[in-house]
Design an enzyme around this catalytic site. Structure first.
Site, PDB file in Angstrom:
ATOM      1  N   ASP A 109       0.871  -1.179   0.000  1.00 57.07           N
ATOM      2  CA  ASP A 109       0.000   0.000   0.000  1.00 57.07           C
ATOM      3  C   ASP A 109       0.907   1.228   0.000  1.00 57.07           C
ATOM      4  O   ASP A 109       1.440   1.614   1.038  1.00 57.07           O
ATOM      5  CB  ASP A 109      -0.902   0.012   1.252  1.00 57.07           C
ATOM      6  CG  ASP A 109      -1.757   1.284   1.289  1.00 57.07           C
ATOM      7  OD1 ASP A 109      -2.631   1.402   2.175  1.00 57.07           O
ATOM      8  OD2 ASP A 109      -1.531   2.175   0.436  1.00 57.07           O
ATOM      9  N   ASP A 166      -6.059   5.469   4.234  1.00 59.97           N
ATOM     10  CA  ASP A 166      -4.627   5.628   4.484  1.00 59.97           C
ATOM     11  C   ASP A 166      -4.223   5.136   5.864  1.00 59.97           C
ATOM     12  O   ASP A 166      -3.578   5.854   6.637  1.00 59.97           O
ATOM     13  CB  ASP A 166      -4.225   7.094   4.299  1.00 59.97           C
ATOM     14  CG  ASP A 166      -4.171   7.458   2.819  1.00 59.97           C
ATOM     15  OD1 ASP A 166      -4.712   6.676   2.017  1.00 59.97           O
ATOM     16  OD2 ASP A 166      -3.613   8.502   2.465  1.00 59.97           O
ATOM     17  N   HIS A 194      -5.323  11.756  13.598  1.00 59.49           N
ATOM     18  CA  HIS A 194      -6.327  11.625  12.542  1.00 59.49           C
ATOM     19  C   HIS A 194      -7.495  10.749  12.955  1.00 59.49           C
ATOM     20  O   HIS A 194      -8.555  10.790  12.330  1.00 59.49           O
ATOM     21  CB  HIS A 194      -5.703  11.026  11.276  1.00 59.49           C
ATOM     22  CG  HIS A 194      -4.646  11.880  10.659  1.00 59.49           C
ATOM     23  ND1 HIS A 194      -4.880  13.168  10.237  1.00 59.49           N
ATOM     24  CD2 HIS A 194      -3.330  11.640  10.437  1.00 59.49           C
ATOM     25  CE1 HIS A 194      -3.764  13.684   9.737  1.00 59.49           C
ATOM     26  NE2 HIS A 194      -2.808  12.787   9.862  1.00 59.49           N
ATOM     27  N   ASP A 243       2.538  18.794  13.682  1.00 57.89           N
ATOM     28  CA  ASP A 243       2.630  17.800  12.601  1.00 57.89           C
ATOM     29  C   ASP A 243       2.203  18.483  11.306  1.00 57.89           C
ATOM     30  O   ASP A 243       1.426  19.442  11.326  1.00 57.89           O
ATOM     31  CB  ASP A 243       1.662  16.648  12.929  1.00 57.89           C
ATOM     32  CG  ASP A 243       1.764  15.495  11.952  1.00 57.89           C
ATOM     33  OD1 ASP A 243       2.289  14.445  12.318  1.00 57.89           O
ATOM     34  OD2 ASP A 243       1.308  15.666  10.787  1.00 57.89           O
ATOM     35  N   HIS A 272       0.349  17.434   8.986  1.00 60.48           N
ATOM     36  CA  HIS A 272      -1.011  17.079   8.538  1.00 60.48           C
ATOM     37  C   HIS A 272      -2.030  17.653   9.523  1.00 60.48           C
ATOM     38  O   HIS A 272      -1.732  17.835  10.704  1.00 60.48           O
ATOM     39  CB  HIS A 272      -1.179  15.558   8.498  1.00 60.48           C
ATOM     40  CG  HIS A 272      -0.281  14.868   7.544  1.00 60.48           C
ATOM     41  ND1 HIS A 272       0.958  14.385   7.898  1.00 60.48           N
ATOM     42  CD2 HIS A 272      -0.431  14.583   6.230  1.00 60.48           C
ATOM     43  CE1 HIS A 272       1.539  13.822   6.841  1.00 60.48           C
ATOM     44  NE2 HIS A 272       0.726  13.927   5.811  1.00 60.48           N
ATOM     45  N   ASP A 316       7.004  15.423  10.660  1.00 68.77           N
ATOM     46  CA  ASP A 316       6.962  15.429   9.193  1.00 68.77           C
ATOM     47  C   ASP A 316       6.889  16.865   8.674  1.00 68.77           C
ATOM     48  O   ASP A 316       6.839  17.090   7.476  1.00 68.77           O
ATOM     49  CB  ASP A 316       5.792  14.578   8.673  1.00 68.77           C
ATOM     50  CG  ASP A 316       4.510  14.785   9.468  1.00 68.77           C
ATOM     51  OD1 ASP A 316       3.595  13.951   9.340  1.00 68.77           O
ATOM     52  OD2 ASP A 316       4.410  15.785  10.215  1.00 68.77           O
ATOM     53  N   TYR A 347       8.689  10.920   8.943  1.00 67.21           N
ATOM     54  CA  TYR A 347       8.964   9.752   8.106  1.00 67.21           C
ATOM     55  C   TYR A 347      10.341   9.769   7.464  1.00 67.21           C
ATOM     56  O   TYR A 347      10.715   8.823   6.791  1.00 67.21           O
ATOM     57  CB  TYR A 347       7.862   9.632   7.050  1.00 67.21           C
ATOM     58  CG  TYR A 347       6.523   9.622   7.720  1.00 67.21           C
ATOM     59  CD1 TYR A 347       5.748  10.776   7.821  1.00 67.21           C
ATOM     60  CD2 TYR A 347       6.067   8.483   8.378  1.00 67.21           C
ATOM     61  CE1 TYR A 347       4.550  10.788   8.519  1.00 67.21           C
ATOM     62  CE2 TYR A 347       4.868   8.479   9.080  1.00 67.21           C
ATOM     63  CZ  TYR A 347       4.121   9.635   9.154  1.00 67.21           C
ATOM     64  OH  TYR A 347       2.941   9.656   9.865  1.00 67.21           O
TER      65      TYR A 347
END
Ligand SMILES: CC(O)(O)NCCCCN
Ligand SMILES: [Zn+2]
Length: 669
Positions: free
Chosen positions: A20, A92, A135, A172, A174, A265, A305
């Site tokens: 994935d 995701d 999330h 972060d 996101h 990230d 990451y």
């Protein structure tokens, strides 16, 4: 009090079992390289190790629904096919037979950290966890997240410790939509997030991640979204958002606990963020939050990451939590146009909720839509033809510099006979002042010099300065007969060094002497109630507060919105903080100032006070020793319109010289 580190290698024991592309970056090595870096840099050993634990079902149900929990509970017994099937319902994210166990440990780690801080076992701390959390929603996993670690911790702290106001800072890259949904109608939890957005083109592609989503009903104003509509954001973009948005609002909110969704990230080299901020920016972001909530700060790992910038960023964060001096950030330029536009949009969207933003300039609608049309591919902005853009993984950046703590943290020069507070060294030297120095002083202080005690402490003060220059001492405090005389001595001494830069912060009125020359060796910011006749130059900034330094909100507005940007861009070798006679600054604000200024010059802050101010020696020394400043009174009153006006006038006059002062896009500058 120490810094907690919560880590358990069990949380490395799950991984992606099928192909994935969206999930392949979320690997166990993220945790191992981070922990090993802490060990290698001797940081792990300096922390208080707190064991992880599994969260109970009741704790998970503080945020998640029973049906969701029931579903996740079944995953350990699923076949590979079942796991794939179960995963398909979410976006995701992936499941694994051991991820439920690890997700409970991740929540439990955050709660253990919370307990350690709330019970006073430690001052602050970090939990290194996976799976991440911000999330995940009440009934859905998302973005590698299974349970919302930080959202559960916030609810847990309110329920178990009666915490009335929690600030969640999500750095972060996101948007933590799970956290937003959890608290959007809750005024007791202020959620702040910046995130890569690109006008909704970036994951999770949500309309509600934009700046106009300010919270709902009672929670209106308590949800702050800063969308990054371009990649490549740098240190000055991040710092601008802290100076001109997050910090003023955070001080007005006056949280009793700060939780950080510490995703890295947003650092350079990360394939998800594609930003350009250096890992040591997190040392400063952490430092700037550490004087809130009496220092009660819990950082919980989210994303990150790049297996090089992630451990570097983790170490920078933990090292600041431990009290080590932050690095010096060089070449801080102007925030980019896109960041300024986002900043201005958010500030105007929130101006009705926060008195510190009252002066936020509204954005003419035509401006935004016109700009948006252009960047959406009208005539467009020409991109540089030529060298292919480097991918995130190809980015290179310097290893963050060593952050050495001098052997002595704080040294004092006190009038004869007084004993220094615990933890501080005392300096007293019998040497004579240098004859040239004496001559210089005679020129300016003829009258005072007749009084022999005027010179008494100056030789000791010079010894203190020399020891700071040699990095034998981090910071210091001197109680002297005349602060203006002492200031001249210090500036005369350091001024001899060729490229020295001294940030002089004068609290209170009175002449700051002729040193405020325009040669750039000093940058002087004077905050007082006097409407000084001295003209504002690039290197002399008089801030006039109508109610003077006793006005906490006016002072904090000047500190956060003017002094911090100026100081960071000036990047001094030394900070000279002078409490002028009869400054009238209130204790809480003074300690915030002493705390925050330690982010400059690798912590080399020298405080000058006049005899008679002995009462303030203790609290100042404790802050110089690294104790967090006590919280200001809540609520912080609105700053006076005249003071808002004064600060804005200075900003507009100085921002061409000092671009970090900018907080609006060019169209309304
Ligand atoms: C924790 C996190 O925010 O780093 N997760 C990012 C998921 C990205 C999915 N495309
Ligand atoms: Zn992320």
């Amino acid at each position: 009090m120490g810094t907690a580190l919560v880590y358990d290698e069990e949380m490395t024991k799950y991984k992606l079992l099928w192909v994935d592309p969206a999930c392949k970056i979320e690997v166990p090595e993220r945790l191992t390289v981070s922990y090993e870096a802490l060990v290698k840099n001797g940081l792990c050993q300096r922390c208080v190790s707190i064991p992880a634990r599994e969260a109970t079902e009741a704790e998970i149900l503080l945020v998640h629904s029973e049906e969701y929990l029931e579903g996740v509970k079944k995953t350990p017994y699923m076949t590979l096919e079942d796991l794939k099937e179960f995963t398909l319902q979410y976006g995701d994210v992936y499941f694994h037979p051991n991820i439920y166990h690890c997700a409970k440990l991740a929540v439990g780690s955050a709660l253990q950290l919370c307990d350690s801080v709330m019970t006073g076992k430690v001052r602050n701390g970090m939990a290194l966890v996976r799976p991440p959390g911000h999330h995940s929603m009440r009934s859905a996993a998302s973005g590698f997240c299974v349970f919302n670690n930080v959202a559960i911790a916030a609810r847990y702290a309110k329920q178990k410790y009666g915490v009335k106001r929690v600030l969640i800072v999500d750095w972060d890259v996101h948007h933590g939509q799970g956290v937003q949904y959890c608290f959007e109608d809750d005024p007791s939890v202020l959620y702040f997030s910046w995130h890569r957005y690109e006008h909704q083109k970036f994951w999770p592609n949500l309309r509600e991640s934009d700046y106009d989503n300010v919270g709902k009903e009672d929670g209106a104003g308590f949800n702050i979204n800063v969308p990054w509509n371009k990649v490549g954001m740098k240190n000055s973009d991040y710092l601008s958002v802290f100076f001109h948005l997050l910090l003023p609002v955070a001080y007005e909110f006056c949280p009793e606990l700060v939780l950080v969704c510490a995703g890295f990230d947003s650092a350079i080299g990360d394939p998800e963020g594609e930003m350009c901020a250096s890992p040591d920016i997190f040392a400063h972001l952490t430092h700037l939050l550490m004087n809130l909530a009496g220092g009660k700060l819990c950082a919980v790992l989210e994303g990150g990451y790049n297996l090089t910038s992630l451990p570097q960023s983790v170490c920078q964060t933990v090292q600041t939590l431990l009290g080590d001096p932050p690095t010096r950030l060089s070449d801080l330029g102007a925030p980019c146009e896109s960041a300024l536009e986002s900043l201005q949009c958010v500030r105007s969207a929130h101006r009705q909720y926060w008195s510190c933003l009252r002066q936020a300039a509204g954005l003419p609608d035509s401006h935004v839509s016109a700009k948006r049309i252009r960047s959406a591919g009208g005539e467009g902005e020409r991109t540089e033809v030529g060298e292919e853009e480097k991918s995130a993984e190809e980015q290179a950046w310097p290893e963050p510099p060593q952050r050495v703590s001098p052997p002595v943290r704080c040294a004092l020069v006190l009038p004869g006979g007084e004993a220094p507070p615990d933890g501080c060294e005392q300096i007293s030297s019998r040497e004579e002042l240098h004859p040239l120095m004496l001559t210089k002083l005679r020129e300016h202080f003829q009258s005072e010099l007749d009084n022999c005690s005027a010179l008494a402490s100056l030789p000791s003060l010079m010894t203190l300065v020399e020891k700071m220059e040699k990095n034998e001492i981090r910071n210091g405090l001197a109680v002297v007969h005349s602060v203006t005389m002492a200031m001249m001595c210090v500036l005369q001494h350091v001024g001899d060094a060729p490229s020295s830069r001294t940030l002089v912060v004068c609290v209170g009125g009175g002449s700051v002497g002729s040193h405020a020359r325009e040669d750039g060796k000093t940058l002087t910011v004077q905050i007082s109630s006097e409407d000084t006749e001295k003209p504002t130059g690039k290197f002399y900034v008089p801030v006039h507060l109508k109610k003077g330094c006793g006005d906490a909100s006016g002072f904090m507005q000047a500190l956060l919105g003017l002094l911090l940007p100026l100081g960071y861009q000036y990047n001094p070798d030394l900070v000279l903080l002078v409490q002028m006679p009869n400054a009238g600054v209130c204790g809480g604000v003074w300690q915030q100032l002493v705390g925050v200024l330690q982010g400059f010059a690798q912590g080399h802050v020298l405080v000058l006070m006049q005899e008679g101010e002995q009462a303030r020696v203790g609290p100042t020394a404790s802050t110089l020793l690294g104790d967090p400043a006590p919280p200001l009174e809540h609520p912080l009153q609105a700053p006076l319109p005249e003071d808002v006006e004064a600060v804005e006038t200075l900003r507009s006059r100085l921002q061409s010289d000092w671009s970090l002062l900018q907080n609006t896009g060019e169209s309304t500058a």
